[in-house]
Enzyme design. Structure first.
Site, mmCIF file in Angstrom:
data_model
loop_
_atom_site.group_PDB
_atom_site.id
_atom_site.type_symbol
_atom_site.label_atom_id
_atom_site.label_comp_id
_atom_site.label_asym_id
_atom_site.label_seq_id
_atom_site.Cartn_x
_atom_site.Cartn_y
_atom_site.Cartn_z
ATOM 1 N N GLU A 155 0.850 -1.191 0.000
ATOM 2 C CA GLU A 155 0.000 0.000 0.000
ATOM 3 C C GLU A 155 0.887 1.244 0.000
ATOM 4 O OE1 GLU A 155 -3.819 1.732 -0.215
ATOM 5 O OE2 GLU A 155 -3.121 -0.327 -0.476
ATOM 6 N N GLU B 235 -0.528 9.738 -6.029
ATOM 7 C CA GLU B 235 0.596 8.809 -5.978
ATOM 8 C C GLU B 235 0.898 8.255 -7.374
ATOM 9 O OE1 GLU B 235 -1.203 8.053 -1.631
ATOM 10 O OE2 GLU B 235 -1.354 6.421 -3.097
ATOM 11 N N ASP C 33 -7.210 2.816 2.585
ATOM 12 C CA ASP C 33 -6.879 1.548 3.234
ATOM 13 C C ASP C 33 -8.070 0.592 3.217
ATOM 14 O OD1 ASP C 33 -4.281 2.554 4.012
ATOM 15 O OD2 ASP C 33 -5.321 3.733 5.525
#
Length: 494
Positions: free
Chosen positions: A292, A322, A476
């Site tokens: 992750e 990201e 998450d």
């Protein structure tokens, strides 16, 4: 009387349209006039949100083979969640111009970085170098009216999500202090070596869509995270984590926390990253590893993760910032873009995902890399990109991730169609360049699938919460839910 006159006028319009235009009368006129034999069905039409939500419930199914044990590590902490604008005002900081900082050294740096990301509605995470100043800010945050304490850290949050499945055993390794241990789900196993006397605290500065501070207005709800966290920053629990796997015998490993090393300086992260790769390489090759990712600013650090870590993991999870930074760091597709504008273009996202799997993954069967899966998530939609033949049930997996994003952002266990809205495009392209395929989304079967070479893409929309209650941990939860509904088709190759 005017109502009768209006009705007569509309009737005349309808009849004239019928004779001189088209025998097909516009539906809204027929419904208003209400002529017997001409009126169409007045049954309420389902909204696109209702259609998509119902389709999710019908189509999301668990795979035939499910995980029984999952090991998660290695960043864990206590999150202190407060209003970002409110806390900065309480610290007597005035609004001003925004500016990004790789590392925060003062309250002024904090203010500038917060404004920089608030103006973009973007999430970010930074290290605060001054321990004494950080602790003063942390005390002010904990005493701020409405401040809340939550389980924090990607690994702990992913573990918490896995623990909602009663048949799944979860091992969590990370710096777990007394407060965090108290808040963790009782189903989570923490090795004694991971327990420590004090907790690591991270400050989460949230802001709402449309919230104003000075001349800055947030285009969407999000958060800015910062900490002075040495334990997580050095990934001190990594070796404990890997050593625990032999006894626990997981069938899935989830790794997070690499981003925490960035604030420790180049000398530390260079050495520690090599040690991390060596530790990961000790994990049995038949056990899939999911990495992750999180917010980074150092292109050299991101490049090192791409070159050294990605090839030894099976799957990665990341968001739009990201993804773009990864491409910028590696001179990949669309690296010239300074940032995304609005909803990220599906074709451009598809280009970058394919580039990652071709350059750092196993899209070429002759490659020695293990990476075969990327779970991409942005506010409006998600994409799962997988190398053919390695993963199953990915349509259900990508829908499950979107569903949990829609419900959790609103603080609910299930989707409330009255509190969400569709923002994803219904028409898009498989690539920004050529050749490209024109694609559409069918709300009744809300997964669009396309292939590029031997990589398959699964796209689904997110029903975006209109008034999100909490944005922290959504990525998450998305990754964890996507993994629960995923199935490895074949053992990871040597």
């Amino acid at each position: 009387m005017w109502r009768k006159a209006s009705a007569a006028a509309l009737l005349a319009l309808a009849v004239g349209y019928f004779y001189y235009g088209s025998p097909e009368l516009p539906e809204h006129i027929l419904q208003y006039v209400g002529l017997p034999g001409l009126q169409t069905s007045t049954a309420p039409q389902s909204s696109l949100e209702e259609v998509i939500s119902s389709a999710w419930e019908a189509l999301i199914t668990l795979p035939s083979r499910q995980w029984s044990k999952v090991a998660v590590g290695v960043n864990a902490c206590v999150d202190v969640v407060v209003s970002g604008v409110g806390l900065l005002q309480a610290l007597a900081v005035d609004p001003g111009a925004g500016s990004d900082h790789e590392v925060l050294h003062s309250k002024e740096d904090l203010k500038e970085a917060f404004i920089h990301y608030m103006a973009r509605g973007a999430a970010a995470e930074r290290f605060f170098s001054d321990q004494e100043v950080f602790h003063r800010i942390a005390r002010a945050a904990a005493e701020y009216p409405g401040a809340k304490l939550y389980v924090g850290g990607n690994a702990a949050l992913i573990g918490q999500k896995f623990a909602t499945y009663p048949d799944l055993m979860v091992l969590l390794c990370g710096p777990v202090g007394p407060k965090l241990h108290e808040m963790l789900d009782e189903q989570i196993v923490v090795p004694p070596e991971s327990l420590q006397e004090t907790d690591e605290y991270h400050l989460i500065l949230e802001y709402k869509a449309g919230e104003q501070w000075g001349s800055t207005q947030a285009p969407q709800a999000n958060r800015f995270i910062f900490s002075h966290d040495v334990s997580n920053g050095g990934m001190s629990s990594l070796e404990t984590f890997v050593a625990s796997l032999e006894e626990f015998e997981p069938d899935l490993v989830v790794l997070s926390g690499l981003h925490m090393m960035e604030g420790q300086g180049r000398a530390l992260w260079e050495a520690r990253l090599k040690e991390a790769v060596a530790a990961i390489s000790e994990i049995r090759r038949d056990i899939p590893i999911h990495l992750e990712l999180a917010s980074l600013t150092d292109k050299d650090f991101m490049n090192s993760i791409m070159e050294e870590v990605m090839p030894v993991v099976s799957s990665i999870g990341l968001n739009e910032q990201e993804l773009l930074f990864l491409s910028q760091a590696g001179a990949g597709p669309h690296a010239e873009l300074p940032s995304w504008k609005g909803v990220p273009d599906v074709g451009r996202v598809s280009d970058i995902l394919l580039w990652i799997l071709e350059r750092h993954g196993r899209s070429d069967p002759a490659s020695e890399a293990d990476l075969t899966r990327i779970h991409f998530h942005t506010l409006a939609y998600h994409i799962l990109a997988t190398v053919e033949g390695h993963w199953g049930n990915q349509a259900a997996a990508v829908m499950a991730g979107a569903r949990v994003a829609s419900s959790q952002a609103c603080g609910l266990r299930s989707v409330d169609v009255g509190k969400v809205q569709l923002r994803a495009p219904l028409e898009f392209s498989s690539s920004h360049g050529e050749p490209r395929e024109a694609l559409t989304l069918d709300p009744a079967r809300p997964v669009t699938v396309w292939r590029r070479g031997n990589v398959t893409f699964h796209f689904t929309p997110v029903l975006v919460c209109k008034q999100p209650l909490r944005t922290v941990g959504l990525g998450d939860a998305i990754s964890a839910e996507g993994l629960v509904y995923s199935e490895v088709k074949t053992p990871q190759p040597f």
